[in-house]
Design an enzyme around this catalytic site. Structure first.
Site, mmCIF file in Angstrom:
data_model
loop_
_atom_site.group_PDB
_atom_site.id
_atom_site.type_symbol
_atom_site.label_atom_id
_atom_site.label_comp_id
_atom_site.label_asym_id
_atom_site.label_seq_id
_atom_site.Cartn_x
_atom_site.Cartn_y
_atom_site.Cartn_z
ATOM 1 N N LEU A 40 0.856 -1.173 0.000
ATOM 2 C CA LEU A 40 0.000 0.000 0.000
ATOM 3 C C LEU A 40 0.901 1.235 0.000
ATOM 4 O O LEU A 40 1.977 1.215 0.604
ATOM 5 C CB LEU A 40 -0.918 -0.004 1.224
ATOM 6 C CG LEU A 40 -1.956 -1.136 1.247
ATOM 7 C CD1 LEU A 40 -2.661 -1.187 2.591
ATOM 8 C CD2 LEU A 40 -2.960 -0.963 0.111
ATOM 9 N N GLU A 74 -9.425 1.743 8.666
ATOM 10 C CA GLU A 74 -9.679 1.512 7.245
ATOM 11 C C GLU A 74 -9.614 0.024 6.950
ATOM 12 O O GLU A 74 -10.433 -0.515 6.212
ATOM 13 C CB GLU A 74 -8.659 2.295 6.393
ATOM 14 C CG GLU A 74 -9.094 2.505 4.948
ATOM 15 C CD GLU A 74 -8.928 1.309 4.047
ATOM 16 O OE1 GLU A 74 -9.744 1.140 3.123
ATOM 17 O OE2 GLU A 74 -7.984 0.519 4.259
#
Length: 188
Positions: free
Chosen positions: A23, A33
């Site tokens: 990521l 998240e």
């Protein structure tokens, strides 16, 4: 009625979704998240499991201790592999083969279908004629990226003003602000 296809993705302002197989904000962790991702992709229907479809690179980007994604049917796409990678439940050569697998062998067990990456798989799903929803976490900070989400075309997708169970409030973790958005395909 055809099955709704869902995608879940977190993207930077330039639609960047990855950098060097991680990521973009790695090593920072966005726990809320990630919990949102887990809640969306885990089934709520008794006796069924959601299906997560991902490309080979996405599979190997998941830390080994977290593979397969628990309580979900994991399908990995690869034209090169001859057998599912260790821990994966199924292997399919391409997206249409994965969907056929869901509708045939997995039809009794499968609840929702979730695409979780990578870029070309998102592209294929977004171009399909099936009813589609995109659950996008808009990361409000730019990070260096080398992998991108295809453009979310306003003539193909509409941003929903609200969606059950998805907050529209601004989120913040580790100095990174983000918000959850849900897009739905416009049926032609």
């Amino acid at each position: 009625m055809p099955r709704v296809l869902n995608a879940v993705v977190a993207a930077c302002p330039d639609l960047g979704i990855g950098h060097r197989g991680q990521l973009p904000w790695h090593p920072l962790r966005l726990s809320k998240e990630f919990a949102h991702f887990r809640r969306l992709t885990s089934s709520s229907e008794e006796g069924k499991q959601n299906v997560v479809i991902m490309g080979r690179k996405t599979w190997f980007s998941i830390p080994e201790k977290n593979r397969p994604l628990r309580d979900r049917i994991n399908i990995v796409l690869s034209r090169e592999l001859k057998a599912p990678p260790a821990g994966a439940h199924h292997l399919a050569a391409d997206f249409s083969s994965a969907l056929a697998l869901v509708e045939t062998q997995l039809s009794e067990r499968a609840d929702q279908v979730w695409v979780i990456g990578g870029s070309s798989l998102y592209q294929e799903m977004m171009e399909s004629r099936a009813p589609t929803r995109l659950f996008v976490t808009q990361i409000l900070k730019q990070f260096e990226c080398d992998t991108f989400l295809p453009d979310i075309s306003p003539d193909k997708f509409v941003l929903l003003p609200e969606f059950p169970g998805v907050t529209r409030e601004l989120q913040e973790e580790n100095g990174i602000q983000y918000r959850f958005e849900v897009y739905e395909s416009v049926q032609q």
